[in-house]
Design an enzyme around this catalytic site. Structure first.
Site, mmCIF file in Angstrom:
data_model
loop_
_atom_site.group_PDB
_atom_site.id
_atom_site.type_symbol
_atom_site.label_atom_id
_atom_site.label_comp_id
_atom_site.label_asym_id
_atom_site.label_seq_id
_atom_site.Cartn_x
_atom_site.Cartn_y
_atom_site.Cartn_z
ATOM 1 N N ASP A 80 -0.370 -18.397 -7.266
ATOM 2 C CA ASP A 80 0.519 -19.173 -6.218
ATOM 3 C C ASP A 80 2.020 -18.622 -6.081
ATOM 4 O O ASP A 80 2.949 -18.743 -5.463
ATOM 5 C CB ASP A 80 0.737 -20.397 -6.261
ATOM 6 C CG ASP A 80 -0.628 -21.211 -6.285
ATOM 7 O OD1 ASP A 80 -1.640 -21.014 -5.151
ATOM 8 O OD2 ASP A 80 -1.075 -22.208 -7.106
ATOM 9 N N CYS A 94 41.078 -23.602 -20.835
ATOM 10 C CA CYS A 94 40.789 -24.534 -19.961
ATOM 11 C C CYS A 94 40.249 -23.514 -18.653
ATOM 12 O O CYS A 94 39.811 -22.533 -18.886
ATOM 13 C CB CYS A 94 42.036 -24.861 -19.371
ATOM 14 S SG CYS A 94 43.194 -23.324 -18.655
ATOM 15 N N CYS A 103 3.518 1.789 2.691
ATOM 16 C CA CYS A 103 4.774 1.124 2.373
ATOM 17 C C CYS A 103 5.843 1.935 1.576
ATOM 18 O O CYS A 103 6.919 2.190 1.898
ATOM 19 C CB CYS A 103 4.632 -0.182 1.728
ATOM 20 S SG CYS A 103 3.346 -1.458 2.647
ATOM 21 N N CYS A 110 41.213 -20.010 -18.010
ATOM 22 C CA CYS A 110 40.733 -18.903 -18.739
ATOM 23 C C CYS A 110 39.316 -18.383 -18.299
ATOM 24 O O CYS A 110 39.332 -17.199 -18.097
ATOM 25 C CB CYS A 110 40.469 -19.277 -20.197
ATOM 26 S SG CYS A 110 42.116 -20.217 -20.660
ATOM 27 N N ASP A 149 -0.595 -27.184 -4.575
ATOM 28 C CA ASP A 149 -1.865 -26.454 -4.631
ATOM 29 C C ASP A 149 -2.816 -27.438 -5.335
ATOM 30 O O ASP A 149 -2.559 -28.207 -5.837
ATOM 31 C CB ASP A 149 -1.853 -24.998 -5.315
ATOM 32 C CG ASP A 149 -3.191 -24.550 -5.648
ATOM 33 O OD1 ASP A 149 -3.792 -24.195 -4.371
ATOM 34 O OD2 ASP A 149 -3.531 -24.287 -6.693
ATOM 35 N N ASP A 199 0.437 -22.931 -9.637
ATOM 36 C CA ASP A 199 -0.004 -22.229 -11.152
ATOM 37 C C ASP A 199 0.930 -21.142 -11.641
ATOM 38 O O ASP A 199 0.974 -20.657 -12.788
ATOM 39 C CB ASP A 199 -1.499 -22.039 -11.373
ATOM 40 C CG ASP A 199 -1.703 -20.834 -10.331
ATOM 41 O OD1 ASP A 199 -1.093 -20.044 -9.813
ATOM 42 O OD2 ASP A 199 -3.014 -20.467 -10.433
ATOM 43 N N CYS A 231 0.900 -1.211 -0.177
ATOM 44 C CA CYS A 231 0.018 -0.040 -0.135
ATOM 45 C C CYS A 231 0.817 1.010 -0.098
ATOM 46 O O CYS A 231 2.252 1.170 0.052
ATOM 47 C CB CYS A 231 -0.812 0.189 1.246
ATOM 48 S SG CYS A 231 -0.133 0.099 2.910
#
Length: 830
Positions: free
Chosen positions: A720, A85, A18, A88, A514, A716, A15
């Protein structure tokens, strides 16, 4: 004063309070001159004095007050040329990480790519390429378009051809040289005489070292010029030292190792060739995906069919797809019906029936009917491009266990040089300290000859240490396995975003599912309508459906579908309100000014509506695994509507197999406890967390973590998302062609629970290979270097051992392909 502006991403704001709290905190911070925190965009725009405060300190301050802040960054993947190698890749990675504006850099030796996360406001892409080139390597290309992959494939083929040619040149000369050396080594006969024999070794070694081995020597020279050392420095120093004994032997009593230097380089180039070939197999996942892409498309322009390249497709184009053709890009069917082979996306061999309105995935194959498809996604937004991006992202990340190997590699080459020089000095100054072992070993090791001169033995030990040490095996141990594993996942419909997730998957204790759309199909249907006295079933359904018009919940959609099937006329509503996790309510003016409420017990209690007279009906329906919604008009219950969601075909078997793998399974749902228990009993779920509101899911995940459990959440990816982020591993069910789910560490393309089993098995098998590779790499060096110090490793045998160690690691990673990561119950079906 040096003023700078930064954009900081912030999550956790809910909100205006915040955003205000963050703004006020930053405004009080010394050095900050202006702040704007935007709640809608979830970004903070901060102007500050870099002499007083840094971006990192700003992020720490925001995090300290309970939010999650990060810099607005971009990611790019740059192809790098010239790496030979692990030293590098370490050099480039360290340089990039120390560059202002670079947040994170990971240089993958196996794929020859640098994955760089950077702040575009601080450093531009062009400057990143300059940083790479300043280390002595080439920044070849940026992976920003589809054409880049085809170019990368050509570059890989070119590199393979070069490695093959160098190897052939080296062995064409070295094989005759070895045949010439055998009589002298075995019988002491130098043909035609010692002078010609020694001179011949020198002359034949020259093209092997300075023609076939030219790139190795040039790479070593570049490293030395930049005051660094890598694998090529060790090989160059070893071969040149051995070669130098040839000319020197004409003036001092030392054995001629010029021929040996050619053999060392030939075996080195053979090892490189096999390594390049094996790494090509390790990185073939992206190549395979690219080969699936359609090259051309047929589009309708003013009712006339026209053939164009896939790159020319525009959004909204109408594509004509005939039987047997590949669908050129992601779209939706507007005309026709067919079965589509989607195995490239899902790993499923069975074709899928598609009708008008169904989504189709680009590169899948139209098997039967003629289709007209409207292009909905093109270029980098297509399913195939997203898959490639996610696979590359996984390959560009690191598995946490790799950090230790990276630290070792950083000190490896300098340490080996120090050991080699120290050994040379010990053999020259105090040969008796080390010669005793070679005197004992000559009994069973034919190549050990302690009677050679001190200088010869010292040089032999020195060269052997240089060529036997192998940082490559350490550097390749993890990325090659990660490349193969992420590719296998993509082929089986499991997209893993990063290496850390792959490592965590194997350590899981608990998997939380879920219910709706994860364990069940997510398309509930109305099963029962029970009306109260004075109302009939159609009236109850009409009231419920009218209110649910404003809802986006699957249960509401089920009621609307039922009303549509019965061709009920819905009433217009006002004052619609969705009560999260409880239900919906609205006013139907055409009936009365009474509020119509559709929801669960909690909502009825909240609205002070008595439902005791239907409680027995509710309990009976809930025992049948049905979700019950009460329908109230004003203060009275007018009826109940029961909805049931069908369990996915593979849910029962998948959960059973997860339990057999030692994992605890939990179902997390907003449904009441009785419905949840009925479904859990059907599928075999161990534990239930019922009547959990959406905003409480994160708390439940965190509670499990506090109990010491390593938790995966399967959901999903949209509703979630917070819970997926909170879990140790977030596993999202892919929705259609949208698989770029930011909140997920793992995305399941098919949306079937059997793919969760596949992900767990893939993690365990991949990590098993990583551990095997790291063990072999460390074990090899711990054993090999001391043998070389004691003079027990002939330089040629030392080089063969070094080549084999790298090949073994890469080959072992490729053996991962033999693992069957499909669930056991699917193997049984097949």
């Amino acid at each position: 004063m040096t003023i700078k502006k930064s954009t900081i991403l912030i999550s956790g704001m809910t909100c205006a309070s915040c955003s205000q709290a963050i703004e006020n905190t930053l405004k009080k911070t010394s050095g900050v001159t202006n702040v704007n925190v935007n709640l809608a965009t979830e970004k903070a725009y901060v102007t500050y004095d870099t002499n007083k405060i840094s971006e990192k300190e700003l992020i720490v301050i925001i995090n300290s007050i309970g939010y999650n802040a990060s810099l607005e960054t971009e990611k790019t993947i740059i192809k790098i040329g010239g790496m030979t190698c692990a030293s590098c890749s370490q050099t480039i990675e360290k340089t990039l990480k120390n560059t202002a504006g670079v947040i994170e850099a990971n240089v993958n030796l196996a794929s020859e790519k640098a994955t760089i996360e950077y702040n575009p406001r601080t450093i531009k892409y062009e400057n990143l390429t300059k940083v790479i080139e300043s280390t002595g390597y080439q920044a070849l290309s940026s992976d920003e378009s589809t054409g880049k992959y085809e170019k990368a494939i050509k570059e890989e083929q070119k590199k393979f051809a070069k490695a093959k040619m160098r190897m052939i040149i080296a062995w064409t000369i070295t094989i005759p040289l070895m045949i010439w050396m055998i009589p002298e080594m075995v019988f002491g006969i130098a043909w035609p005489n010692m002078f010609v024999f020694n001179l011949g070794q020198i002359l034949l070694a020259i093209p092997v070292l300075f023609w076939a081995g030219k790139e190795t020597l040039i790479s070593a020279a570049k490293q030395v010029a930049h005051r660094r050392a890598n694998m090529d420095v060790l090989i160059a120093l070893g071969t040149l030292t051995a070669f130098a004994t040839g000319p020197v032997m004409f003036f001092s009593p030392i054995l001629n190792y010029a021929g040996v230097s050619a053999m060392i380089m030939a075996f080195h180039l053979l090892g490189r060739y096999i390594e390049v070939k094996a790494m090509g197999r390790a990185s073939q996942a992206i190549r395979k995906l690219l080969e699936l892409e359609a090259k051309t498309a047929h589009i309708l322009v003013d009712s006339i069919e026209k053939e164009i390249s896939v790159e020319e497709i525009e959004l909204g184009n109408i594509l004509i797809v005939r039987p047997g053709e590949k669908i050129p890009t992601d779209g939706v069917i507007i005309e026709g019906q067919s079965s589509i082979d989607e195995s490239m996306a899902t790993g499923e061999s069975m074709p899928v029936i598609k009708n008008v309105g169904n989504d189709v995935i680009g590169a899948t194959i139209n098997q039967r009917g003629l289709l007209k498809v409207k292009a909905m996604k093109i270029g980098q937004d297509t399913f195939l491009s997203q898959v490639i991006k996610l696979v590359e992202q996984a390959q560009g990340s690191k598995v946490p266990i790799q950090e230790f190997a990276d630290k070792v590699v950083g000190y490896f080459v300098p340490t080996v040089l120090l050991i080699a020089i120290s050994t040379l000095m010990v053999w020259l100054i105090a040969p008796n300290l080390v010669n005793g072992v070679s005197i004992w070993a000559q009994q069973f090791l034919p190549w050990v000859n302690p009677n050679l001169g001190v200088a010869t033995l010292a040089i032999s030990a020195f060269v052997s240490i240089l060529v036997i040490a192998c940082p490559c095996a350490l550097g390749l141990a993890t990325p090659t396995a990660l490349m193969v594993g992420s590719g296998m996942g993509a082929e089986n419909g499991v997209l893993i975003r990063n290496g850390a997730a792959l490592q965590t998957l194997k350590d899981l204790d608990t998997i939380v599912f879920d219910k709706t759309g994860t364990i069940t199909k997510g398309k509930p249907e109305v099963t029962d309508i029970i009306s109260s006295k004075g109302f009939n079933d159609k009236e109850v359904l009409q009231l419920a459906a009218s209110v649910e018009v404003g809802s986006e919940h699957p249960l509401g959609e089920a009621i609307l579908r039922k009303a549509s099937d019965l061709k009920l006329e819905l009433s217009k509503i006002t004052n619609f309100e969705a009560v999260t996790g409880l239900g919906v309510k609205a006013i139907i003016r055409s009936i009365s000014d009474d509020v119509v409420i559709v929801g669960n017990r909690k909502l009825m209690n909240k609205e002070n509506i008595d439902f005791e007279n239907v409680e027995n009906v509710i309990l009976q329906l809930e025992k049948e695994a049905k979700t019950v919604m009460l329908v109230a008009k004003g203060p009275n219950i007018v009826g109940t509507v029961a909805v049931a969601d069908t369990i996915k075909d593979d849910s029962i078997m998948a959960i059973r197999e997860l339990e057999s793998l030692g994992l605890s399974t939990i179902m997390l749902t907003g449904d009441n406890i009785r419905t949840a228990e009925a479904i859990a009993k059907k599928v075999g779920i161990s534990r239930i967390l019922a009547e959990v509101l959406p905003d409480q899911k994160v708390e439940e995940i965190q509670r499990l973590q506090k109990e010491g459990e390593t938790v995966a959440m399967v959901g999903d990816g949209i509703n979630d998302a917070p819970a997926l982020t909170a879990a140790d591993v977030g596993i999202a069910i892919g929705t259609g062609t949208d698989i770029a789910i930011e909140s997920a560490d793992v995305t399941l393309v098919r949306g079937k629970l059997s793919n969760v089993v596949t992900a767990i098995k893939l993690s365990r098998d991949t990590f098993g290979k990583i551990k095997q590779n790291l063990f072999w790499a460390f074990f090899y060096n711990v054993i090999a270097i001391p043998l070389a110090i004691l003079g027990l490793a002939h330089p040629v045998l030392a080089e063969i051992a070094m080549a084999i160690s790298s090949i073994t690691v890469v080959t072992n990673a490729n053996l991962l392909r033999r693992k069957n990561i499909r669930p056991n119950f699917l193997k049984e079906v097949n």
